[in-house]
Scaffold this motif. Structure first.
Motif, PDB file in Angstrom:
ATOM      1  N   ILE A 123       4.354  -6.720   6.511  1.00 39.98           N
ATOM      2  CA  ILE A 123       3.488  -5.836   5.837  1.00 39.98           C
ATOM      3  C   ILE A 123       3.647  -4.614   6.299  1.00 39.98           C
ATOM      4  CG2 ILE A 123       1.198  -5.174   5.038  1.00 39.98           C
ATOM      5  CD1 ILE A 123       0.717  -7.998   4.667  1.00 39.98           C
ATOM      6  N   ILE A 124       3.592  -4.348   7.761  1.00 37.89           N
ATOM      7  CA  ILE A 124       3.551  -3.102   8.325  1.00 37.89           C
ATOM      8  C   ILE A 124       4.859  -2.287   8.102  1.00 37.89           C
ATOM      9  CG2 ILE A 124       4.434  -4.453  10.768  1.00 37.89           C
ATOM     10  CD1 ILE A 124       2.879  -1.812  11.881  1.00 37.89           C
ATOM     11  N   SER A 125       6.013  -3.055   8.108  1.00 41.24           N
ATOM     12  CA  SER A 125       7.377  -2.500   7.740  1.00 41.24           C
ATOM     13  C   SER A 125       7.136  -1.826   6.339  1.00 41.24           C
ATOM     14  CB  SER A 125       8.361  -3.596   7.939  1.00 41.24           C
ATOM     15  OG  SER A 125       8.426  -4.184   9.133  1.00 41.24           O
ATOM     16  N   ILE A 164       5.523   5.403   3.910  1.00 42.29           N
ATOM     17  CA  ILE A 164       5.113   6.554   4.800  1.00 42.29           C
ATOM     18  C   ILE A 164       6.564   7.339   4.862  1.00 42.29           C
ATOM     19  CG2 ILE A 164       4.383   7.458   7.160  1.00 42.29           C
ATOM     20  CD1 ILE A 164       2.312   5.453   7.114  1.00 42.29           C
ATOM     21  N   GLY A 165       7.603   6.696   5.246  1.00 45.03           N
ATOM     22  CA  GLY A 165       8.753   7.379   5.549  1.00 45.03           C
ATOM     23  C   GLY A 165       9.189   8.284   4.257  1.00 45.03           C
ATOM     24  N   ARG A 222      14.505  -3.702  -0.833  1.00 47.89           N
ATOM     25  CA  ARG A 222      15.410  -4.364   0.448  1.00 47.89           C
ATOM     26  C   ARG A 222      14.081  -5.008   1.285  1.00 47.89           C
ATOM     27  NH1 ARG A 222      20.270  -2.036   1.183  1.00 47.89           N
ATOM     28  NH2 ARG A 222      20.713  -0.446  -0.478  1.00 47.89           N
ATOM     29  N   MET A 223      12.782  -4.500   1.113  1.00 50.81           N
ATOM     30  CA  MET A 223      11.782  -5.079   2.067  1.00 50.81           C
ATOM     31  C   MET A 223      11.052  -6.260   1.619  1.00 50.81           C
ATOM     32  SD  MET A 223      12.149  -2.520   4.167  1.00 50.81           S
ATOM     33  CE  MET A 223      11.050  -2.938   5.394  1.00 50.81           C
ATOM     34  N   ILE A 234       0.763  -1.270   0.043  1.00 50.52           N
ATOM     35  CA  ILE A 234      -0.056  -0.069   0.109  1.00 50.52           C
ATOM     36  C   ILE A 234       0.939   1.292  -0.024  1.00 50.52           C
ATOM     37  CG2 ILE A 234      -1.557   1.435   1.282  1.00 50.52           C
ATOM     38  CD1 ILE A 234      -3.231  -0.812   1.763  1.00 50.52           C
ATOM     39  N   ILE A 237       4.498  -0.806   4.710  1.00 53.36           N
ATOM     40  CA  ILE A 237       3.819   0.541   4.520  1.00 53.36           C
ATOM     41  C   ILE A 237       4.667   1.465   5.213  1.00 53.36           C
ATOM     42  CG2 ILE A 237       1.462   1.268   5.404  1.00 53.36           C
ATOM     43  CD1 ILE A 237       0.158  -1.202   4.973  1.00 53.36           C
ATOM     44  N   MET A 238       5.072   1.261   6.334  1.00 57.33           N
ATOM     45  CA  MET A 238       5.846   2.187   7.080  1.00 57.33           C
ATOM     46  C   MET A 238       6.886   2.753   6.043  1.00 57.33           C
ATOM     47  SD  MET A 238       4.684   3.380   9.563  1.00 57.33           S
ATOM     48  CE  MET A 238       5.819   4.688  10.340  1.00 57.33           C
ATOM     49  N   VAL A 239       7.661   2.153   5.210  1.00 60.34           N
ATOM     50  CA  VAL A 239       8.529   2.544   4.443  1.00 60.34           C
ATOM     51  C   VAL A 239       8.220   3.474   3.490  1.00 60.34           C
ATOM     52  CG1 VAL A 239      10.036   1.862   2.589  1.00 60.34           C
ATOM     53  CG2 VAL A 239      10.481   0.646   4.564  1.00 60.34           C
ATOM     54  N   PHE A 293      14.699   1.451  -1.876  1.00 53.66           N
ATOM     55  CA  PHE A 293      14.085   1.264  -0.829  1.00 53.66           C
ATOM     56  C   PHE A 293      13.335  -0.291  -0.876  1.00 53.66           C
ATOM     57  CE2 PHE A 293      14.502   5.706  -1.062  1.00 53.66           C
ATOM     58  CZ  PHE A 293      15.339   5.962   0.128  1.00 53.66           C
TER      59      PHE A 293
END
Lengths: 358, 402, 302
Positions: free
Chosen positions: C92-94, C100-101, C86-87, C35, C96-98, C83
């Motif tokens: 999933i939360i990580s 956002i960052g 690497r994920m 997302i 999504i947070m990426v 970015f």
């Protein structure tokens, strides 16, 4: 254990031990010492520095809640600020009639009820969709406040408490007084957090997070477990919002927008999801980052040399804050997904074996 | 011998105090973040006027220590910056910014007795409670809107008016006063709608207002949403049926740039002089913008004028405080100087229009608005030109408190 | 009646802008289950690039628009490389947070330029006003939006049905492991999805800029408006994104026309229901039909 003060890892070997709050008496002593240190800290600080601490501790309470919803139950919430807002507005409306030790729990309760409603989709869908449900709640909350004359349409509702048991609270001691109240509430909330999550329910949450179908097969109801986690996380947010209302002396809707929700989520991630230490370190880290970036950008603006080497039209100073905030999130996720909590753990294990290495 | 030493020390101390004394002035506002298109030029105006005040030694024997800080439009930052200043370098006067943060800080400002000039002209700031130390440099948003309604009444009685306001406390500030004023004037407020940025299409809005019979729209907003509504009205051919106008932050060079031709005929209520006029304040603005290398965007911004006016009022109040109270410049003496700024002692820097009595900026203990005069300007050929003399809304004083 | 039709048409026109912004979002979700919270920033960067190329580099507007779409596609590609790659395999939360960052980082990059504050307008490249037919009116920028959406929808349809790359994208969306085992380069598919997401975001940004001028906050806000559209249409459906976007556009237009009055009767004063109705619909959809109109329901096995 050579140096029990720096013990790391989980030394609990039986179920009875695992359900205790503290692993051993040394942990009780070290937590006690930390508390004493926090209690005498304001005596060395200016009023505005205590204000910074107050914000950090309030965010820590909200992040603790987020750590139940997101850290333990694995449900992403971008609506924690709205739950804070629910608590704050409950306090604003009830403060003229009730004492603060009733209004703040009331704020938490109202937020929990709303959290329950927002969490209903979790009965059917998984994490991704829930993030969007909280996003929707965040936007609807701000909109409804802005349209409600009873809530001053988002402009300030004053929350004044000038007297507590005969103690006059004014400009000189306002921040200090609320520091101790917030600290007290935080300690209560941490104990409740730990107490809840060490028992049956906490284990159910972890099971549901890791594999909800398997948990279902083992007799846990994933939907209900998640829903409860949602309400609980919202309760922490509501309490934090109530404290914020008193501390800021007025409730303004701008405090409870999407940006704040995202910042809270970032604090939880940077601190380390699902940990108490992380819930404290995360807000402190993000707030101090903001503070020092502000200093740096002011210094850059006033420094003639830096001004002379930046091309015209390029504004490095104002870009610093969003850049650093975003980079911190991204870099932590890529290089240290376990957050600051892991550094804390590594630090302690370093001292445990000092001067030897593994 | 001893006496000589003591005398010498006292004299030396006196010299030091007379020369090296600094007085603090604080502004915190949104240099970045939301509304930074207003906050940037506003802060620049304050910064430049302070530099100028120090270079010209406007306050004898005193160095002005001006702090311009960026709160990114976040209330916790504003609160921290203000309290930090109280702890460390206590300002003699505080220049504020956003509606929300100022409303939130009101109790604290009142308690520490800090004379405060916010950039927001929300009438709630100078209404009780906790309003004693708040002063608006120019007339409030509410007064601007009521003045526009009076202006409508000059040519058309019983007009039907729609209000379109920003979805924020800033936008909503005017609604109650407009309703009361309409009642007195025999006008009808047919609708109040909130419209914010990113309004990609306003067809439904304009048609609904047209269907409700509105022939005037009064905006309390920022330039972006107003420009979009103007463009859509022109496309729908409603620009001939509905006359649009608005308060101070809706107009100016930004609106012309965004709306282009569609801005023609837009009426704008403002207390400030425009760059085309030759007044001492505007001349100073041009001179300072050139001296401190400000871009054309900043020079052309009304908010640059506004920032300078706020700083000019502060510096003048400090100067007068020093004269009246034996060189003592702090929040209390500056407050006294501010509320004495009236009648023959009114302040006339030439940034804002003067009323018929020739008074530009005046304050008393109970009248906390500086420039009460305003003009209606009209967009003609890509420029705003005044179409009225400066006037003060008489009606607003009647409808301010129900 | 004519009011109704006019509101419908205006709603469709706005909806096409949302659809355009939603296309790239859905594509990224479809292929990589990410997302993307930085979609709004891509929209803004695309619009600002077009402005910079047209005004500062003095290129013809259409060329500038095309170049900016390509450059933003490049940015999407780069972001995936640096970015998101690497994920892969992270919770999933990580991920999504990426994003956002990333949104915050991109905001910061925009603040480095003069676009961080203030308002800008494209040089005039469309005729003023709009098309008027029998009392109905559509502005030229809105026609541009409708045209762009139609073109992209046709291109996407062809791409997914006919081209090898498109088919492999569908395969990856369906089952990553299986498509890897038959030799589809999952990494290439992810990179391509992000590049196309950048491309459509830039197209949306250019249209928004033509309609309402360029302002960082306003452009980023479009990214937020996309969420209700994609949930409505189904997170992983390309036609769903278009239908969802158009429905949200119509919903907003009708809210302003018919709902604002109702809200003020129940004590919610001031109107502006167009801002909240999409999110109310989002919440209701999540309660009753979480996978949207066209989305695929996830079936899980233990």
């Amino acid at each position: 254990m050579r140096n029990p003060w720096a013990q790391t890892g989980n030394y609990r070997t039986s179920y009875e031990q695992d359900t205790t709050i503290f692993a051993n008496y040394r942990e009780i002593v070290s937590v006690g010492l930390l508390l004493v240190a926090l209690c005498i800290l304001p005596m060395f600080l200016e009023r505005s520095q205590v204000l910074v601490l107050n914000f950090i501790l309030i965010y820590a309470i909200a992040v603790l809640g987020l750590n139940i919803t997101t850290g333990y139950a694995g449900l992403i919430s971008v609506g924690q600020a709205a739950f804070m807002g629910v608590g704050a507005y409950t306090v604003a409306l009830s403060a003229p009639h009730l004492p603060f030790w009733l209004t703040i729990p009331l704020g938490g309760l109202t937020a929990a009820i709303l959290g329950f409603i927002v969490g209903i989709p979790s009965l059917r869908v998984k994490h991704l969709y829930l993030a969007l449900a909280t996003l929707a709640f965040q936007e609807i909350f701000v909109w409804v406040v802005g349209r409600s004359p009873a809530l001053a349409q988002g402009a300030a509702i004053p929350v004044e408490m000038r007297n507590f048991l005969g103690l006059e609270i004014g400009f000189r001691n306002h921040n200090y007084f609320w520091y101790y109240i917030i600290l007290f509430v935080l300690v209560l909330m941490v104990i409740a957090w730990r107490n809840l999550l060490r028992g049956k329910y906490g284990r159910a949450l972890i099971a549901v997070r890791d594999n909800d179908r398997a948990a279902d097969a083992m007799g846990m109801d994933p939907g209900r477990t998640k829903l409860f986690a949602f309400a609980l996380g919202a309760l922490y947010g509501g309490v934090a919002g109530g404290l914020l209302a008193y501390m800021q002396r007025a409730v303004v809707v701008e405090e409870f927008t999407l940006g704040r929700s995202v910042a809270l989520l970032a604090m939880a991630i940077v601190g380390g999801l699902g940990t108490v230490v992380g819930s404290l370190l995360g807000p402190a880290f993000i707030e101090f980052l903001r503070l020092y970036m502000e200093r740096l950008s002011e210094w850059m603006k006033s420094n003639a040399f830096i001004q002379s080497i930046t091309p015209a039209g390029v504004d490095v100073a104002s870009a610093l804050l969003p850049l650093s905030f975003g980079l911190v999130i991204v870099l932590f996720l890529i290089f240290e997904p376990r957050g600051l909590y892991n550094w804390w753990r590594l630090l302690r294990s370093y001292f445990r074996t000092w001067p030897f290495r593994y | 011998m001893k006496r000589v030493i003591v005398l010498a020390m006292v004299a030396a101390l006196g010299m030091v105090m007379a020369q090296g004394r600094t007085v603090n002035l604080l502004w915190s506002g949104a240099v970045t973040g939301p509304t930074s298109d207003v906050g940037g030029p506003y802060g620049a105006g304050i910064e430049d006027y302070c530099k100028y005040a120090n270079e010209q030694k406007l306050i004898p024997n005193v160095t002005l220590n001006c702090t311009v800080r960026d709160d990114q439009y976040q209330n916790p930052n504003t609160q921290r910056i203000f309290e930090e200043a109280l702890d460390r370098a206590k300002p003699a006067m505080y220049l504020g910014y956003s509606t929300g943060a100022m409303l939130q800080l009101k109790p604290l400002i009142n308690e520490v007795k800090m004379p405060t000039l916010p950039a927001s002209a929300h009438i709630g700031l100078i209404d009780p409670p906790n309003n004693q130390y708040m002063f608006l440099p120019v007339s409030s948003y509410s007064e601007q809107v009521v003045a526009l309604m009076e202006y409508i009444n000059r040519t058309e009685k019983n007009a039907k008016i729609a209000l379109v306001v920003n979805p924020s406390p800033f936008g909503r500030a005017v609604v109650d006063h407009a309703r009361r004023a309409a009642q007195r004037l025999g006008q009808t407020i047919v609708d109040v709608r909130e419209v914010g940025g990113g309004n990609l299409d306003n067809t439904a809005l304009l048609r609904a207002l047209d269907a409700a019979g509105a022939t005037y729209i009064i905006h309390q907003n920022v330039a972006g949403p107003v420009a979009n509504i103007l463009k859509d009205a022109k496309r729908l051919g409603l620009d001939r049926k509905i006359k649009q106008m608005g308060a101070v932050y809706t107009g100016g060079s930004d609106l012309i740039r965004l709306a282009g031709d569609a801005a023609e005929g837009y009426l704008w209520a403002s207390s400030y002089y425009t760059l085309d006029e030759n007044t001492p304040g505007i001349a100073l603005q041009k001179q300072l913008a050139a001296r401190y290398n400000r871009s054309a965007d900043i020079l052309n911004s009304t908010n640059y004028t506004a920032g300078m006016l706020a700083a000019a009022i502060a510096v003048e109040a400090m100067k007068r405080a020093a004269q009246r109270f034996n060189g003592r410049i702090d929040n209390e003496t500056v407050y006294q100087a501010l509320i004495g700024m009236n009648g023959p002692n009114a302040f006339k820097p030439g940034f804002a229009v003067s009323t018929k009595a020739g008074i530009e900026i005046d304050f008393t203990r109970t009248e906390q608005t500086g420039a009460e005069g305003l003009r209606v300007l009209e967009a003609r050929g890509g420029k705003f030109v005044p179409v009225t003399d400066p006037f003060t809304s008489a009606l607003f004083r009647q409808v301010r408190n129900p | 009646m004519i009011d109704f039709v006019q509101n419908l048409i205006s709603g469709i026109a706005v909806g096409c802008i949302y659809a355009l912004a939603a296309l790239g979002f859905v594509l990224v979700y479809k292929s990589s289950r990410v997302i993307n919270f930085s979609n709004g920033q891509f929209i803004a960067i695309g619009a600002f690039l077009a402005y910079a190329l047209a005004v500062w580099a003095k290129l013809p507007v259409l060329l500038a628009a095309l170049l900016s779409m390509l450059l933003t596609a490049g940015l999407g590609f780069l972001v995936e490389r640096v970015f998101l790659r690497r994920m892969v395999g992270q919770p999933i939360i990580s991920v999504i947070m990426v994003t956002i960052g990333l949104a915050s980082v991109l905001d910061g990059l925009m603040y480095l330029t003069p676009f961080g504050s203030g308002n800008f307008t494209f040089p005039q490249f469309l005729p003023q006003g709009g098309l008027n037919l029998g009392g109905l009116s559509v502005s030229y920028p809105q026609l541009l939006a409708i045209g762009f959406t139609a073109i992209f929808l046709l291109l996407f349809g062809w791409f997914f049905q006919r081209s090898v790359l498109g088919v492999s994208m569908r395969a990856v969306a369906d089952d990553q492991l299986a498509s890897m085992s038959v030799g589809v380069s999952v990494q290439r598919v992810f990179a391509l999805a992000w590049a196309v997401a950048g491309l459509t975001a830039a197209a949306a940004g250019i249209v928004v800029g033509a309609v309402s001028g360029l302002n960082q906050d306003g452009l980023i806000a479009i990214g937020l408006a996309v969420f209700p559209a994609v949930i409505l249409g189904g997170l992983d459906s390309v036609p769903g994104a278009v239908v969802g976007g158009i429905i949200i556009g119509i919903l907003q237009s009708f809210s302003t026309a018919y709902l604002d009055g109702l809200f003020s009767q129940i004590g919610l004063v001031g109107g502006g229901s167009q801002y909240v109705m999409p999110f109310v619909v989002l919440l209701v959809m999540l309660w009753f039909k979480p996978h949207g109109l066209f989305g695929t329901e996830e079936i899980e096995r233990v």
